[in-house]
Write a protein that holds these residues in place. Structure first.
Motif, PDB file in Angstrom:
ATOM      1  N   ALA A 237      15.349   2.575   1.779  1.00  0.00           N
ATOM      2  CA  ALA A 237      14.264   1.717   2.083  1.00  0.00           C
ATOM      3  C   ALA A 237      15.124   0.639   0.731  1.00  0.00           C
ATOM      4  CB  ALA A 237      13.308   1.609   2.433  1.00  0.00           C
ATOM      5  N   ARG A 238      15.458  -0.190   0.633  1.00  0.00           N
ATOM      6  CA  ARG A 238      14.826  -1.625  -0.254  1.00  0.00           C
ATOM      7  C   ARG A 238      13.582  -1.935  -0.856  1.00  0.00           C
ATOM      8  NH1 ARG A 238      20.272  -4.604  -0.256  1.00  0.00           N
ATOM      9  NH2 ARG A 238      19.966  -4.431  -2.114  1.00  0.00           N
ATOM     10  N   ASN A 239      13.279  -2.521  -1.627  1.00  0.00           N
ATOM     11  CA  ASN A 239      12.475  -2.956  -1.482  1.00  0.00           C
ATOM     12  C   ASN A 239      11.852  -4.587  -1.803  1.00  0.00           C
ATOM     13  OD1 ASN A 239       9.639  -2.649  -4.688  1.00  0.00           O
ATOM     14  ND2 ASN A 239       8.895  -2.336  -3.042  1.00  0.00           N
ATOM     15  N   ARG A 240      10.901  -5.115  -1.673  1.00  0.00           N
ATOM     16  CA  ARG A 240      11.007  -6.763  -1.240  1.00  0.00           C
ATOM     17  C   ARG A 240       9.449  -6.655  -1.668  1.00  0.00           C
ATOM     18  NH1 ARG A 240      12.075 -12.175  -3.118  1.00  0.00           N
ATOM     19  NH2 ARG A 240      10.666 -13.335  -2.090  1.00  0.00           N
ATOM     20  N   PHE A 241       8.694  -7.055  -2.757  1.00  0.00           N
ATOM     21  CA  PHE A 241       7.250  -6.917  -2.766  1.00  0.00           C
ATOM     22  C   PHE A 241       6.335  -8.078  -2.254  1.00  0.00           C
ATOM     23  CE2 PHE A 241       3.643  -7.613  -5.963  1.00  0.00           C
ATOM     24  CZ  PHE A 241       2.279  -5.824  -5.144  1.00  0.00           C
ATOM     25  N   PHE A 242       5.424  -8.053  -1.697  1.00  0.00           N
ATOM     26  CA  PHE A 242       5.611  -9.493  -0.504  1.00  0.00           C
ATOM     27  C   PHE A 242       4.713 -10.674  -1.326  1.00  0.00           C
ATOM     28  CE2 PHE A 242       0.738  -7.573  -0.529  1.00  0.00           C
ATOM     29  CZ  PHE A 242       0.323  -8.383  -0.572  1.00  0.00           C
TER      30      PHE A 242
ATOM     31  N   ASP B 220      10.723  -2.691   2.744  1.00  0.00           N
ATOM     32  CA  ASP B 220       9.575  -1.758   2.113  1.00  0.00           C
ATOM     33  C   ASP B 220       8.687  -3.488   1.259  1.00  0.00           C
ATOM     34  OD1 ASP B 220       7.056  -0.310   0.688  1.00  0.00           O
ATOM     35  OD2 ASP B 220       8.097   0.963   1.632  1.00  0.00           O
ATOM     36  N   ALA B 221       7.623  -3.706   1.651  1.00  0.00           N
ATOM     37  CA  ALA B 221       7.149  -4.672   2.070  1.00  0.00           C
ATOM     38  C   ALA B 221       5.847  -3.879  -0.181  1.00  0.00           C
ATOM     39  CB  ALA B 221       6.044  -5.369   1.959  1.00  0.00           C
TER      40      ALA B 221
END
Length: 284
Positions: free
Chosen positions: A201-206, A177-178
């Motif tokens: 879902a895993r989180n990777r902020f764009f 998830d961005a």
């Protein structure tokens, strides 16, 4: 051929090149007119305006009556006509830029690859890098002859909502998830009607793809940061709020030498529209 990122210095050498098309993708999710207004106030020479809501997205509801998300993919034939109207041919180098770290320009980058056009790049650092290099902004919009780009085999992968639902049970693919961490956790949600994230879902902020100067981190650093999130990129699904900033993560993966992840175009906006789909909150 530029296929991921291009520097302001390199772009400056080609703004008068008829074989290059430059597209301004500035946008504000809370003010739909902001991008066009900013373009009218000043843009890179020979640039044309690409509207996220109308040019780079399709109808929110499909012919089957199913909600497709806030920024669903445009119909491929419609997108081809839009690209031709911008003067794009099969051999055109396309450059997309915005003033948001590539947040919206990456969507256009992904769409060109979706219809099989590899010669597309995002201006690294965006408009800020252009101006920092001492390059001017102009107001006239130069006319362009119509292009003749044709659809070719896609260079991307997509998954539908049903695929993501099925993945809940199998966990064959890692969903990333961005969105910002607070929205991922279900806090401070101001855009979609439900807060939270797709379970698992895993989180990777764009924005974590960017260095402090607003440019993308180098390939080695991006690879080191992304590699722990999944076993292999082809076994990953990128999503965000509406399928826009997920493209930023896909661009970062391409820069990092980790290609092959799929886009879930409907993303959270489509997912949360059906109360039958499960929602997770907090830090997964």
């Amino acid at each position: 051929m530029h296929t991921t990122l291009i520097s302001a210095a390199d772009l400056a050498q080609h703004v008068l090149d008829s074989r290059w098309v430059v597209l301004d993708c500035r946008h504000d999710l809370m003010n739909p007119d902001a991008g066009r207004d900013a373009f009218a106030a000043g843009h890179i020479q020979n640039a044309q305006f690409a509207n996220i809501d109308t040019d780079l997205s399709g109808a929110k509801t499909g012919l089957d009556g199913v909600f497709r998300g806030r920024h669903p993919l445009p119909e491929r034939t419609v997108l081809i006509e839009t690209l031709r109207a911008w003067g794009i041919d099969d051999d055109t180098q396309v450059v997309a830029y915005d003033a948001h770290g590539g947040m919206f320009a990456a969507r256009l980058w992904w769409l060109l690859r979706w219809i099989g056009h590899p010669a597309v790049a995002v201006l690294d650092g965006g408009l800020a890098a252009w101006q920092a290099a001492g390059e001017p902004l102009v107001t006239p919009v130069a006319p362009r002859a119509r292009g003749a780009i044709a659809e070719r085999p896609s260079l991307t992968q997509t998954v539908a909502v049903d695929d993501v639902v099925a993945n809940l049970a199998t966990q064959n693919k890692t969903v990333v998830d961005a969105r910002a961490a607070d929205r991922y956790r279900g806090e401070n949600e101001t855009i979609d009607p439900v807060g939270g994230h797709i379970p698992g879902a895993r989180n990777r902020f764009f924005k974590d793809n960017l260095a402090p100067d607003g440019r993308f981190k180098d390939a080695a650093q991006l690879k080191a940061e992304w590699a722990p999130l999944f076993a292999s990129a082809p076994q990953a699904i990128m999503q965000c709020g509406s399928g826009v900033t997920a493209c930023h993560n896909l661009l970062a993966l391409e820069v990092a030498g980790l290609p092959g992840a799929a886009l879930y175009p409907g993303s959270w906006s489509q997912w949360c529209a059906d109360p039958a789909r499960p929602v997770a909150t907090g830090q997964d």
